[in-house]
Design a protein around this motif. Sequence first.
Motif, PDB file in Angstrom:
ATOM      1  N   LEU A 133      -4.297 -11.327 -12.392  1.00 10.97           N
ATOM      2  CA  LEU A 133      -4.234  -9.874 -12.229  1.00 10.97           C
ATOM      3  C   LEU A 133      -5.399  -9.364 -11.388  1.00 10.97           C
ATOM      4  CD1 LEU A 133      -3.081  -8.783 -15.805  1.00 10.97           C
ATOM      5  CD2 LEU A 133      -1.719  -8.757 -13.688  1.00 10.97           C
ATOM      6  N   HIS A 134      -6.597  -9.896 -11.647  1.00  9.80           N
ATOM      7  CA  HIS A 134      -7.768  -9.498 -10.843  1.00  9.80           C
ATOM      8  C   HIS A 134      -7.571  -9.877  -9.381  1.00  9.80           C
ATOM      9  CE1 HIS A 134     -10.774  -7.861 -13.573  1.00  9.80           C
ATOM     10  NE2 HIS A 134     -10.407  -8.762 -14.467  1.00  9.80           N
ATOM     11  N   SER A 135      -7.028 -11.062  -9.146  1.00 12.53           N
ATOM     12  CA  SER A 135      -6.814 -11.520  -7.769  1.00 12.53           C
ATOM     13  C   SER A 135      -5.819 -10.621  -7.044  1.00 12.53           C
ATOM     14  CB  SER A 135      -6.310 -12.968  -7.763  1.00 12.53           C
ATOM     15  OG  SER A 135      -7.295 -13.821  -8.308  1.00 12.53           O
ATOM     16  N   VAL A 136      -4.751 -10.240  -7.736  1.00 17.78           N
ATOM     17  CA  VAL A 136      -3.743  -9.371  -7.128  1.00 17.78           C
ATOM     18  C   VAL A 136      -4.324  -7.978  -6.889  1.00 17.78           C
ATOM     19  CG1 VAL A 136      -1.490  -8.263  -7.492  1.00 17.78           C
ATOM     20  CG2 VAL A 136      -1.794 -10.701  -8.014  1.00 17.78           C
ATOM     21  N   ARG A 137      -5.142  -7.504  -7.822  1.00 17.91           N
ATOM     22  CA  ARG A 137      -5.761  -6.186  -7.621  1.00 17.91           C
ATOM     23  C   ARG A 137      -6.713  -6.219  -6.427  1.00 17.91           C
ATOM     24  NH1 ARG A 137      -9.084  -3.144 -12.237  1.00 17.91           N
ATOM     25  NH2 ARG A 137     -10.380  -4.991 -12.067  1.00 17.91           N
ATOM     26  N   THR A 138      -7.454  -7.301  -6.301  1.00 18.41           N
ATOM     27  CA  THR A 138      -8.433  -7.431  -5.220  1.00 18.41           C
ATOM     28  C   THR A 138      -7.758  -7.561  -3.857  1.00 18.41           C
ATOM     29  OG1 THR A 138      -9.960  -8.503  -6.739  1.00 18.41           O
ATOM     30  CG2 THR A 138     -10.403  -8.804  -4.402  1.00 18.41           C
ATOM     31  N   ALA A 139      -6.597  -8.233  -3.821  1.00 19.37           N
ATOM     32  CA  ALA A 139      -5.906  -8.475  -2.551  1.00 19.37           C
ATOM     33  C   ALA A 139      -4.428  -8.111  -2.698  1.00 19.37           C
ATOM     34  CB  ALA A 139      -6.080  -9.927  -2.134  1.00 19.37           C
ATOM     35  N   PRO A 140      -4.111  -6.816  -2.746  1.00 19.56           N
ATOM     36  CA  PRO A 140      -2.699  -6.425  -2.879  1.00 19.56           C
ATOM     37  C   PRO A 140      -1.858  -7.034  -1.758  1.00 19.56           C
ATOM     38  CG  PRO A 140      -4.148  -4.502  -2.973  1.00 19.56           C
ATOM     39  CD  PRO A 140      -4.987  -5.674  -2.593  1.00 19.56           C
ATOM     40  N   GLY A 141      -0.658  -7.495  -2.113  1.00 21.20           N
ATOM     41  CA  GLY A 141       0.213  -8.119  -1.130  1.00 21.20           C
ATOM     42  C   GLY A 141      -0.002  -9.617  -1.010  1.00 21.20           C
TER      43      GLY A 141
END
Length: 165
Positions: free
Chosen positions: A55-63
């Motif tokens: 979740l943190h990774s997706v928040r940090t790099a949307p898409g």
Amino acid sequence: MEDSDGRTDYIGPLEDPRPSLAADTTAAVDILVALWTRTARTGTPQLSALQLHALHSVRTAPGLNLGALADAIGTAPSAASRLCDRLEAAGMIRRDPSPANRRTIGLTLTRRGQDALDAVSARRERLLGEVLDRMPADTRGQLLTGLRAFATASCAADLDERHRD
């Protein structure tokens, strides 16, 4: 060093404090990690460390695409895909075709995923605040100074590692 009888006691070379410092730091980090992971498993929703990392990774790099997510969280693409299946079923991420390449699927954090991350962060801050409140004020300042220096050194090590690849 001379004592009252005029004898000189030999004091050997100063020991290198790094092995002890590394061991003490490891012990402190183990405690911090235990507190850190406990906050993810308590409250609602309960998330594993890997789910939180995703979740943190997706928040940090949307898409972010699935392969990049797998690299970011250190798992195989198939495991990342199953993880995304669970997070999507829980309503925390969304898979969308990339506008640049419709064969690529990008991952986006949903409002529910953002709320879950915010809730975990709030629990972590509260728990760490309670621990920090039990420390003397001067050692809290020393801890912060040391952590900032550690972060700086870690970033420098990351840069050095990237240049070796």
